[in-house]
Design a protein around this motif. Structure first.
Motif, PDB file in Angstrom:
ATOM      1  N   PRO A 120       6.576  -6.780  -1.849  1.00 46.37           N
ATOM      2  CA  PRO A 120       5.811  -8.025  -2.047  1.00 46.37           C
ATOM      3  C   PRO A 120       5.094  -8.497  -0.776  1.00 46.37           C
ATOM      4  O   PRO A 120       3.984  -9.021  -0.849  1.00 46.37           O
ATOM      5  CB  PRO A 120       6.880  -9.037  -2.484  1.00 46.37           C
ATOM      6  N   LEU A 121       5.712  -8.270   0.403  1.00 44.91           N
ATOM      7  CA  LEU A 121       5.054  -8.643   1.664  1.00 44.91           C
ATOM      8  C   LEU A 121       3.814  -7.777   1.880  1.00 44.91           C
ATOM      9  O   LEU A 121       2.753  -8.261   2.275  1.00 44.91           O
ATOM     10  CB  LEU A 121       6.010  -8.463   2.851  1.00 44.91           C
ATOM     11  N   ALA A 122       3.962  -6.491   1.605  1.00 41.92           N
ATOM     12  CA  ALA A 122       2.846  -5.558   1.780  1.00 41.92           C
ATOM     13  C   ALA A 122       1.721  -5.858   0.788  1.00 41.92           C
ATOM     14  O   ALA A 122       0.547  -5.640   1.086  1.00 41.92           O
ATOM     15  CB  ALA A 122       3.336  -4.119   1.612  1.00 41.92           C
ATOM     16  N   GLU A 123       2.093  -6.368  -0.389  1.00 45.84           N
ATOM     17  CA  GLU A 123       1.064  -6.732  -1.371  1.00 45.84           C
ATOM     18  C   GLU A 123       0.289  -7.949  -0.885  1.00 45.84           C
ATOM     19  O   GLU A 123      -0.919  -8.050  -1.080  1.00 45.84           O
ATOM     20  CB  GLU A 123       1.704  -7.031  -2.730  1.00 45.84           C
ATOM     21  N   LYS A 124       0.993  -8.862  -0.237  1.00 47.08           N
ATOM     22  CA  LYS A 124       0.373 -10.101   0.218  1.00 47.08           C
ATOM     23  C   LYS A 124      -0.605  -9.859   1.357  1.00 47.08           C
ATOM     24  O   LYS A 124      -1.678 -10.438   1.392  1.00 47.08           O
ATOM     25  CB  LYS A 124       1.461 -11.100   0.644  1.00 47.08           C
ATOM     26  N   ASN A 125      -0.232  -8.963   2.292  1.00 48.06           N
ATOM     27  CA  ASN A 125      -1.121  -8.789   3.454  1.00 48.06           C
ATOM     28  C   ASN A 125      -2.039  -7.563   3.324  1.00 48.06           C
ATOM     29  O   ASN A 125      -2.726  -7.205   4.268  1.00 48.06           O
ATOM     30  CB  ASN A 125      -0.310  -8.748   4.760  1.00 48.06           C
ATOM     31  N   GLY A 126      -2.015  -6.929   2.143  1.00 50.85           N
ATOM     32  CA  GLY A 126      -2.948  -5.833   1.900  1.00 50.85           C
ATOM     33  C   GLY A 126      -2.475  -4.485   2.409  1.00 50.85           C
ATOM     34  O   GLY A 126      -3.097  -3.457   2.145  1.00 50.85           O
ATOM     35  N   PHE A 127      -1.357  -4.489   3.144  1.00 51.36           N
ATOM     36  CA  PHE A 127      -0.879  -3.229   3.702  1.00 51.36           C
ATOM     37  C   PHE A 127      -0.415  -2.263   2.613  1.00 51.36           C
ATOM     38  O   PHE A 127      -0.233  -1.071   2.850  1.00 51.36           O
ATOM     39  CB  PHE A 127       0.237  -3.494   4.720  1.00 51.36           C
ATOM     40  N   ILE A 128      -0.247  -2.783   1.403  1.00 54.31           N
ATOM     41  CA  ILE A 128       0.190  -1.945   0.285  1.00 54.31           C
ATOM     42  C   ILE A 128      -0.791  -0.789   0.044  1.00 54.31           C
ATOM     43  O   ILE A 128      -0.381   0.266  -0.457  1.00 54.31           O
ATOM     44  CB  ILE A 128       0.357  -2.789  -1.009  1.00 54.31           C
ATOM     45  N   VAL A 129      -2.056  -0.971   0.417  1.00 58.04           N
ATOM     46  CA  VAL A 129      -3.034   0.085   0.149  1.00 58.04           C
ATOM     47  C   VAL A 129      -2.740   1.347   0.982  1.00 58.04           C
ATOM     48  O   VAL A 129      -2.514   2.421   0.415  1.00 58.04           O
ATOM     49  CB  VAL A 129      -4.478  -0.430   0.308  1.00 58.04           C
ATOM     50  N   PRO A 130      -2.691   1.244   2.343  1.00 52.02           N
ATOM     51  CA  PRO A 130      -2.295   2.446   3.100  1.00 52.02           C
ATOM     52  C   PRO A 130      -0.868   2.897   2.794  1.00 52.02           C
ATOM     53  O   PRO A 130      -0.586   4.102   2.753  1.00 52.02           O
ATOM     54  CB  PRO A 130      -2.442   2.022   4.568  1.00 52.02           C
ATOM     55  N   LEU A 131       0.018   1.942   2.557  1.00 54.56           N
ATOM     56  CA  LEU A 131       1.409   2.285   2.249  1.00 54.56           C
ATOM     57  C   LEU A 131       1.482   3.095   0.947  1.00 54.56           C
ATOM     58  O   LEU A 131       2.163   4.127   0.868  1.00 54.56           O
ATOM     59  CB  LEU A 131       2.244   1.002   2.123  1.00 54.56           C
ATOM     60  N   GLY A 132       0.768   2.624  -0.058  1.00 58.35           N
ATOM     61  CA  GLY A 132       0.741   3.323  -1.342  1.00 58.35           C
ATOM     62  C   GLY A 132       0.158   4.720  -1.225  1.00 58.35           C
ATOM     63  O   GLY A 132       0.611   5.657  -1.887  1.00 58.35           O
ATOM     64  N   GLU A 133      -0.846   4.845  -0.355  1.00 56.71           N
ATOM     65  CA  GLU A 133      -1.433   6.170  -0.136  1.00 56.71           C
ATOM     66  C   GLU A 133      -0.433   7.107   0.524  1.00 56.71           C
ATOM     67  O   GLU A 133      -0.356   8.286   0.201  1.00 56.71           O
ATOM     68  CB  GLU A 133      -2.673   6.067   0.757  1.00 56.71           C
ATOM     69  N   TRP A 134       0.335   6.540   1.449  1.00 52.17           N
ATOM     70  CA  TRP A 134       1.364   7.333   2.124  1.00 52.17           C
ATOM     71  C   TRP A 134       2.397   7.824   1.093  1.00 52.17           C
ATOM     72  O   TRP A 134       2.807   8.992   1.110  1.00 52.17           O
ATOM     73  CB  TRP A 134       2.052   6.493   3.221  1.00 52.17           C
TER      74      TRP A 134
END
Ligand code: C2E
Ligand code: CA
Ligand code: CA
Ligand code: CA
Length: 279
Positions: A78-92
């Motif tokens: 949820p933190l990564a979704e909030k700050n947008g980091f979910i995009v590179p994280l999801g790609e990883w």
């Protein structure tokens, strides 16, 4: 009474302070976590209920934090979704799961489908489809071996766009599953347009399946809905043999859960695959 109230208040702020610093620590640490190899995927096995065969794995993210220990994805996603980091994280996550699968394949192990969780933010980020296509091409794997697990939240803001993106993903040849089915915003009329292969019956309905008549009715309804739409069903959170037996009797197609197998380190998952080789 006044004293207690004040203590209560002080305690409350201290607790809030603690939570806030933890959140900052996690939010700021996430970027480095990826570079410093603190992240890894576990693989939870999935089985067919008719033959009891291993049919796939769900990839589940883990963060081994240097100070905080193991941090649950339920906390940092949820933190990564909030700050947008979910995009590179999801790609990883996607790249790691595909690389792992490709490595099992090179070792001559039976290759099964791997399910990867995709958050709604990641789903709606432009260029998702192109990046997945490129990653699939890199891996050399047949696209059907990749399944994306989406939640009903992808259709919340813009269902028409969700239908369009799912159509594009479907055309890549990969499979789509609807995760936590029954817990979210369900517009049943969209289900048919979603190009899904599978509905994942949320573990909340499986937990009390034997004792709770309503949960049983809901699971029965999901199974028959899926059947009528030509979709498969997979139950999650199966912790007991009795739940498994009832699900099988109700006509559920597949299952995962602690009773069948905990999320495994990649190496153990590879050993499980190796044990499937006919000798
Ligand atoms: P989820 O997608 O619903 O995943 C199932 C969760 O149930 C996992 O928790 C799994 O470890 C747990 N589980 C499996 N079998 C059982 C069982 O028999 N009993 C019980 N009580 N639990 C069981 P986990 O690994 O902590 O993940 C929590 C959530 O974090 C996931 O829920 C998913 O929403 C999210 N998540 C995990 N990995 C990723 C990821 O790579 N990307 C994204 N976007 N989200 C992820
Ligand atoms: Ca999932
Ligand atoms: Ca789920
Ligand atoms: Ca869930």
């Amino acid at each position: 009474a006044k004293e207690a109230g004040r203590n209560g208040y002080r305690f409350f702020t201290a607790e809030m302070q603690r939570r806030y610093s933890r959140m900052l620590l996690l939010e700021n640490g996430l970027r480095q976590a990826m570079e410093r190899q603190q992240l890894r995927l576990l693989y939870q096995p999935q089985f067919s209920l008719d033959e009891g065969r291993l049919i796939g794995f769900e990839a589940l993210l883990r963060w081994q934090h240097p100070e905080l220990g193991m941090v649950s994805p339920a906390e940092f996603i949820p933190l990564a979704e909030k700050n947008g980091f979910i995009v590179p994280l999801g790609e990883w996550v996607l790249a790691s799961a595909l690389q792992q699968q490709a490595s099992w394949r090179r070792q001559g192990l039976p290759v099964v489908r791997v399910g990867v969780n995709v958050s709604a933010v990641q789903f709606h980020h432009p260029g998702l489809c192109e990046r997945i296509q490129a990653q699939l091409a890199d891996s050399g794997l047949p696209p059907a071996l990749l399944e994306l697990e989406l939640t009903e939240s992808v259709m919340m803001d813009n269902p028409e766009r969700a239908v369009e993106v799912m159509g594009q993903l479907h055309r890549l040849g990969l499979q789509l599953a609807l995760d936590d089915f029954g817990t979210g915003y369900s517009s049943l009329s969209y289900l048919k347009r979603f190009r899904l292969a599978r509905l994942k019956i949320d573990q909340g309905f499986v937990r009390d399946l034997l004792d709770d008549e309503e949960d049983r009715a809901i699971v029965g309804a999901i199974i028959s809905l899926a059947r009528n739409l030509g979709l498969q069903t997979i139950a999650e959170g199966v912790e007991h043999a009795s739940q498994l037996a009832l699900l099988r009797q109700m006509g559920c197609d597949q299952a995962q859960g602690y009773h069948l197998g905990r999320p495994l380190e990649a190496e153990q998952a590879g050993a499980l695959l190796a044990s499937q080789v006919p000798v």
